[in-house]
Write a protein that holds these residues in place. Structure first.
Motif, mmCIF file in Angstrom:
data_model
loop_
_atom_site.group_PDB
_atom_site.id
_atom_site.type_symbol
_atom_site.label_atom_id
_atom_site.label_comp_id
_atom_site.label_asym_id
_atom_site.label_seq_id
_atom_site.Cartn_x
_atom_site.Cartn_y
_atom_site.Cartn_z
ATOM 1 N N MET A 1 54.429 28.464 40.156
ATOM 2 C CA MET A 1 53.239 28.514 39.333
ATOM 3 C C MET A 1 52.839 29.977 39.175
ATOM 4 S SD MET A 1 49.399 27.062 40.029
ATOM 5 C CE MET A 1 49.812 25.398 39.632
ATOM 6 N N GLU A 2 52.542 30.352 37.992
ATOM 7 C CA GLU A 2 52.114 31.723 37.715
ATOM 8 C C GLU A 2 50.596 31.785 37.722
ATOM 9 O OE1 GLU A 2 52.351 34.178 33.713
ATOM 10 O OE2 GLU A 2 54.325 33.928 34.636
ATOM 11 N N ARG A 3 50.041 32.799 38.400
ATOM 12 C CA ARG A 3 48.589 32.980 38.474
ATOM 13 C C ARG A 3 48.263 34.425 38.122
ATOM 14 N NH1 ARG A 3 46.258 28.333 38.260
ATOM 15 N NH2 ARG A 3 44.401 29.179 39.168
ATOM 16 N N LYS A 4 47.102 34.643 37.553
ATOM 17 C CA LYS A 4 46.656 35.976 37.175
ATOM 18 C C LYS A 4 45.854 36.610 38.315
ATOM 19 C CE LYS A 4 45.211 38.083 33.071
ATOM 20 N NZ LYS A 4 44.879 37.816 31.710
ATOM 21 N N ILE A 5 46.051 37.902 38.533
ATOM 22 C CA ILE A 5 45.269 38.643 39.521
ATOM 23 C C ILE A 5 43.910 38.936 38.888
ATOM 24 C CG2 ILE A 5 45.132 40.754 40.903
ATOM 25 C CD1 ILE A 5 47.452 38.953 41.743
ATOM 26 N N VAL A 6 42.827 38.655 39.620
ATOM 27 C CA VAL A 6 41.476 38.861 39.102
ATOM 28 C C VAL A 6 40.714 39.846 39.980
ATOM 29 C CG1 VAL A 6 41.336 36.591 37.994
ATOM 30 C CG2 VAL A 6 40.598 36.850 40.355
ATOM 31 N N LEU A 12 40.953 42.715 44.731
ATOM 32 C CA LEU A 12 41.675 41.861 43.793
ATOM 33 C C LEU A 12 41.926 40.528 44.466
ATOM 34 C CD1 LEU A 12 44.329 44.399 42.453
ATOM 35 C CD2 LEU A 12 42.200 43.704 41.365
ATOM 36 N N GLY A 13 42.013 39.455 43.678
ATOM 37 C CA GLY A 13 42.220 38.144 44.252
ATOM 38 C C GLY A 13 43.051 37.255 43.351
ATOM 39 N N VAL A 14 43.437 36.114 43.889
ATOM 40 C CA VAL A 14 44.182 35.102 43.160
ATOM 41 C C VAL A 14 43.447 33.784 43.364
ATOM 42 C CG1 VAL A 14 46.369 33.847 42.990
ATOM 43 C CG2 VAL A 14 46.376 36.281 43.559
ATOM 44 N N ILE A 15 43.208 33.059 42.301
ATOM 45 C CA ILE A 15 42.572 31.748 42.399
ATOM 46 C C ILE A 15 43.641 30.731 42.807
ATOM 47 C CG2 ILE A 15 41.273 29.958 41.181
ATOM 48 C CD1 ILE A 15 39.793 32.668 41.515
ATOM 49 N N ILE A 16 43.384 30.024 43.899
ATOM 50 C CA ILE A 16 44.314 29.013 44.392
ATOM 51 C C ILE A 16 43.865 27.654 43.846
ATOM 52 C CG2 ILE A 16 45.301 27.919 46.442
ATOM 53 C CD1 ILE A 16 44.536 30.503 47.976
ATOM 54 N N PRO A 17 44.750 26.929 43.167
ATOM 55 C CA PRO A 17 44.374 25.637 42.596
ATOM 56 C C PRO A 17 43.859 24.663 43.664
ATOM 57 C CG PRO A 17 46.508 26.343 41.773
ATOM 58 C CD PRO A 17 46.136 27.282 42.878
ATOM 59 N N ALA A 18 42.871 23.871 43.286
ATOM 60 C CA ALA A 18 42.244 22.916 44.202
ATOM 61 C C ALA A 18 43.260 21.958 44.814
ATOM 62 C CB ALA A 18 41.154 22.131 43.477
ATOM 63 N N THR A 19 44.261 21.562 44.050
ATOM 64 C CA THR A 19 45.258 20.626 44.592
ATOM 65 C C THR A 19 46.022 21.251 45.750
ATOM 66 O OG1 THR A 19 46.809 21.335 42.872
ATOM 67 C CG2 THR A 19 45.580 19.312 42.466
ATOM 68 N N TYR A 20 46.314 22.559 45.666
ATOM 69 C CA TYR A 20 47.000 23.237 46.759
ATOM 70 C C TYR A 20 46.101 23.317 47.990
ATOM 71 C CZ TYR A 20 50.696 24.936 43.593
ATOM 72 O OH TYR A 20 51.741 25.042 42.720
ATOM 73 N N LEU A 21 44.818 23.603 47.753
ATOM 74 C CA LEU A 21 43.871 23.695 48.869
ATOM 75 C C LEU A 21 43.726 22.346 49.567
ATOM 76 C CD1 LEU A 21 41.185 25.917 47.146
ATOM 77 C CD2 LEU A 21 42.874 26.621 48.851
#
Length: 74
Positions: A1-6, A12-21
């Motif tokens: 899965m590709e995620r954008k650095i914010v 800087l951070g990465v949003i982790i999808p709720a399903t993974y959490l």
């Protein structure tokens, strides 16, 4: 899965999808362990080992209640 650095404050951070959490069994107040493998250029996030000081019972109760509420659509 590709995620954008914010940008998060001065970091800087990465949003982790709720399903993974959910699969990992962590919530927004939990602590996780991060491990970087230089050779493979990978970052691994692990659930922190639970000790009595980590409110284990509270976490279990919260997961059960959250699951029940989700099941009931609340």
């Amino acid at each position: 899965m590709e995620r954008k650095i914010v940008k998060v404050g001065n970091s800087l951070g990465v949003i982790i999808p709720a399903t993974y959490l959910e699969e990992l069994g962590v919530t927004h107040k939990d602590t996780v362990e991060m491990e970087f493998n230089q050779e493979l250029q990978t970052l691994v996030i692990k659930k922190e080992k639970t000790t009595p000081n980590n409110n284990y019972l509270e976490q279990v109760i919260k997961r059960v209640v959250d699951g029940y509420l989700k099941e009931k659509g609340l």
